[in-house]
Design a protein around this motif. Sequence first.
Motif, PDB file in Angstrom:
ATOM      1  N   PRO A 111       0.808  -1.218   0.000  1.00 31.04           N
ATOM      2  CA  PRO A 111       0.000   0.000   0.000  1.00 31.04           C
ATOM      3  C   PRO A 111       0.839   1.265   0.000  1.00 31.04           C
ATOM      4  CG  PRO A 111       0.093  -0.920   2.206  1.00 31.04           C
ATOM      5  CD  PRO A 111       0.773  -1.916   1.296  1.00 31.04           C
ATOM      6  N   MET A 112       0.282   2.323  -0.574  1.00 33.99           N
ATOM      7  CA  MET A 112       0.898   3.632  -0.459  1.00 33.99           C
ATOM      8  C   MET A 112       0.838   4.048   1.010  1.00 33.99           C
ATOM      9  SD  MET A 112       2.432   5.845  -2.351  1.00 33.99           S
ATOM     10  CE  MET A 112       1.931   6.360  -4.001  1.00 33.99           C
ATOM     11  N   ALA A 113       1.840   4.799   1.472  1.00 29.82           N
ATOM     12  CA  ALA A 113       1.887   5.220   2.868  1.00 29.82           C
ATOM     13  C   ALA A 113       2.472   6.624   2.955  1.00 29.82           C
ATOM     14  CB  ALA A 113       2.733   4.252   3.693  1.00 29.82           C
ATOM     15  N   PRO A 114       2.041   7.412   3.927  1.00 22.68           N
ATOM     16  CA  PRO A 114       2.502   8.801   4.021  1.00 22.68           C
ATOM     17  C   PRO A 114       4.000   8.958   4.233  1.00 22.68           C
ATOM     18  CG  PRO A 114       0.507   8.496   5.302  1.00 22.68           C
ATOM     19  CD  PRO A 114       0.951   7.130   4.890  1.00 22.68           C
ATOM     20  N   GLY A 115       4.685   7.940   4.731  1.00 27.79           N
ATOM     21  CA  GLY A 115       6.109   8.078   5.022  1.00 27.79           C
ATOM     22  C   GLY A 115       7.042   7.713   3.890  1.00 27.79           C
ATOM     23  N   LEU A 116       6.522   7.431   2.708  1.00 22.03           N
ATOM     24  CA  LEU A 116       7.378   6.994   1.607  1.00 22.03           C
ATOM     25  C   LEU A 116       8.144   8.152   0.981  1.00 22.03           C
ATOM     26  CD1 LEU A 116       4.992   4.491  -0.210  1.00 22.03           C
ATOM     27  CD2 LEU A 116       6.820   3.971   1.420  1.00 22.03           C
ATOM     28  N   ASN A 117       9.368   7.873   0.554  1.00 20.40           N
ATOM     29  CA  ASN A 117      10.131   8.836  -0.239  1.00 20.40           C
ATOM     30  C   ASN A 117       9.605   8.833  -1.670  1.00 20.40           C
ATOM     31  OD1 ASN A 117      12.239   9.694   1.704  1.00 20.40           O
ATOM     32  ND2 ASN A 117      12.767   7.517   1.686  1.00 20.40           N
ATOM     33  N   MET A 118       9.645  10.024  -2.293  1.00 21.97           N
ATOM     34  CA  MET A 118       9.114  10.177  -3.652  1.00 21.97           C
ATOM     35  C   MET A 118      10.039  11.078  -4.467  1.00 21.97           C
ATOM     36  SD  MET A 118       6.113   8.503  -3.540  1.00 21.97           S
ATOM     37  CE  MET A 118       4.918   9.163  -4.727  1.00 21.97           C
ATOM     38  N   ARG A 119      10.114  10.830  -5.751  1.00 22.09           N
ATOM     39  CA  ARG A 119      10.804  11.758  -6.652  1.00 22.09           C
ATOM     40  C   ARG A 119       9.870  12.953  -6.887  1.00 22.09           C
ATOM     41  NH1 ARG A 119      15.413   9.312  -8.079  1.00 22.09           N
ATOM     42  NH2 ARG A 119      15.458   7.036  -8.410  1.00 22.09           N
ATOM     43  N   ILE A 120      10.425  14.179  -6.847  1.00 22.94           N
ATOM     44  CA  ILE A 120       9.577  15.377  -6.887  1.00 22.94           C
ATOM     45  C   ILE A 120       9.743  16.214  -8.150  1.00 22.94           C
ATOM     46  CG2 ILE A 120       9.389  15.480  -4.388  1.00 22.94           C
ATOM     47  CD1 ILE A 120      11.461  17.792  -4.458  1.00 22.94           C
ATOM     48  N   GLY A 121      10.506  15.715  -9.141  1.00 18.06           N
ATOM     49  CA  GLY A 121      10.553  16.384 -10.430  1.00 18.06           C
ATOM     50  C   GLY A 121      10.853  17.872 -10.327  1.00 18.06           C
ATOM     51  N   SER A 298      12.061  13.776  -1.994  1.00 22.50           N
ATOM     52  CA  SER A 298      11.622  14.275  -0.697  1.00 22.50           C
ATOM     53  C   SER A 298      10.488  13.398  -0.185  1.00 22.50           C
ATOM     54  CB  SER A 298      11.183  15.742  -0.805  1.00 22.50           C
ATOM     55  OG  SER A 298      10.984  16.317   0.471  1.00 22.50           O
ATOM     56  N   ASP A 299       9.861  13.827   0.917  1.00 22.96           N
ATOM     57  CA  ASP A 299       8.713  13.092   1.436  1.00 22.96           C
ATOM     58  C   ASP A 299       7.645  14.072   1.908  1.00 22.96           C
ATOM     59  OD1 ASP A 299       9.562  14.038   3.927  1.00 22.96           O
ATOM     60  OD2 ASP A 299       9.782  12.065   4.836  1.00 22.96           O
ATOM     61  N   LEU A 300       6.527  13.537   2.349  1.00 24.87           N
ATOM     62  CA  LEU A 300       5.373  14.368   2.689  1.00 24.87           C
ATOM     63  C   LEU A 300       5.681  15.347   3.820  1.00 24.87           C
ATOM     64  CD1 LEU A 300       2.318  14.596   1.903  1.00 24.87           C
ATOM     65  CD2 LEU A 300       1.854  13.220   3.939  1.00 24.87           C
ATOM     66  N   THR A 301       6.319  14.875   4.863  1.00 23.19           N
ATOM     67  CA  THR A 301       6.603  15.742   6.007  1.00 23.19           C
ATOM     68  C   THR A 301       7.475  16.919   5.617  1.00 23.19           C
ATOM     69  OG1 THR A 301       6.406  13.891   7.549  1.00 23.19           O
ATOM     70  CG2 THR A 301       7.614  15.816   8.311  1.00 23.19           C
ATOM     71  N   ASP A 302       8.542  16.655   4.877  1.00 22.76           N
ATOM     72  CA  ASP A 302       9.431  17.739   4.465  1.00 22.76           C
ATOM     73  C   ASP A 302       8.726  18.725   3.540  1.00 22.76           C
ATOM     74  OD1 ASP A 302      11.502  16.740   5.943  1.00 22.76           O
ATOM     75  OD2 ASP A 302      12.866  16.429   4.247  1.00 22.76           O
ATOM     76  N   LEU A 303       7.933  18.226   2.607  1.00 19.51           N
ATOM     77  CA  LEU A 303       7.284  19.130   1.661  1.00 19.51           C
ATOM     78  C   LEU A 303       6.212  19.980   2.327  1.00 19.51           C
ATOM     79  CD1 LEU A 303       7.099  16.852  -1.498  1.00 19.51           C
ATOM     80  CD2 LEU A 303       8.650  18.770  -1.074  1.00 19.51           C
ATOM     81  N   ARG A 304       5.555  19.446   3.340  1.00 19.79           N
ATOM     82  CA  ARG A 304       4.591  20.259   4.080  1.00 19.79           C
ATOM     83  C   ARG A 304       5.303  21.447   4.731  1.00 19.79           C
ATOM     84  NH1 ARG A 304       1.038  16.836   8.062  1.00 19.79           N
ATOM     85  NH2 ARG A 304      -0.227  18.731   7.968  1.00 19.79           N
ATOM     86  N   SER A 305       6.485  21.218   5.248  1.00 20.49           N
ATOM     87  CA  SER A 305       7.274  22.292   5.837  1.00 20.49           C
ATOM     88  C   SER A 305       7.809  23.238   4.759  1.00 20.49           C
ATOM     89  CB  SER A 305       8.437  21.699   6.641  1.00 20.49           C
ATOM     90  OG  SER A 305       9.288  22.696   7.137  1.00 20.49           O
TER      91      SER A 305
END
Length: 413
Positions: A111-121, A298-305
């Motif tokens: 499953p997708m999860a909020p803590g995953l690292n993602m490429r942000i283009g 990056s990830d969700l937490t960092d991008l929210r900040s």
Amino acid sequence: MTAYRRRSAAVAAAAVGLLLLPVAAGAGPAVASARDAAASAPAATVPVPSPTPASDGFPQLTPAVARQLDDAIRKVMTEAKVPGVIVALSAPGKGEYVRSFGIADKATGAPMAPGLNMRIGSETKTFTVTALLDLVDEGEVGLDDPIGKYVEGVPNGDRITLRQLAEMRSGLFNYSADESFFKALTSDPRRPFTPQELLAYSFKHPVLFEPGAKFDYCNTNLILLGLVVEKVSGIPLADYIDREVVKPAGLRHTLFPTGAEFPSPHAHGYTDQTATGKTEDATDWNPSWGWAAGAMISDLTDLRSWAKTLATGTLLTPATQAERLKVIDALPGAGYGLGIFNVQGWIGHNGSLPGYQSLTVYLPQAQATLVVLLNTDIAYQGSEPSTLFGRAITEIVTPGHVFTLPAQPVTGH
């Protein structure tokens, strides 16, 4: 305009600030099983700390509003065949909505999860331009310096300024729209590219217009700005961004890879920007071809900040941030400043490269933050899925500020 996709369906990205490739003929649809899993998988929620109050018509994120958002997000997933998506929406005093939907890996069904690292283009552009503006604040460079002062061999290099590069008004050809670049990338997507190789794809084409004449989203501009940061600072761009942007911003899971490295845990990404046009797993493709324009993770937490840091200018002087936010008309309802969009009041950027899309924006009136991360870049009816999610979410919570980027025709196939 955004890096690659040369089909007319890729419009949104083109002018939206995404990285798109010229798409090969016969691009295939996404896998049906991924669509079904995305639509039916339960949402995962992460508890987050309560913020401080704010106003401006932003609704309380009550369970009823959350159900509306769940339904809207699942609808986009089903229609656009998105395997998985992570969403965070919040405003001080209004509560928070943090969810993940669908799957992160088609092979395992994880499953997708909020803590995953993602490429942000192309959200990378916000970091590269922030690095440049940091050098402006240090008095090391001037926004109105010509690029030729720092990089030799640039067409019109004596007249194109750093400001015009950052605001997408250089007139240079977008290297990622070059047919031979597309063939080189898709024939061996794990190969590395150097900045000089990328510029060569651009500079073999004539300039499109006089410097400053109009807006034209172009990854070439950011490659040049990355080289300026390296020359002036005397260290690699990745190191400078980490030292002067990422760490001061307090980001713990944001990095500029030097190759194809991708820290775990991460979602797998799926694209049809391939040599055959069929959908493939692009997770381990080397993002060096995007470099200063699109390589970061990056990830969700960092991008929210980062959304608030970027929009409010925490890392820059007020005068430099004011220069950054001077937007020029780019698209109907959207302006572009120095490496940053203003779309109906939402300030930030989106990103796209094979397999991944992202959207990180901030609405100052409500101090609201929206981050969307997904593991496909396959367009749906001429729109980028990140834009579809942004529109669906903001239609519910900020109907006076609906995030949407209109489709733009793309020259080529």
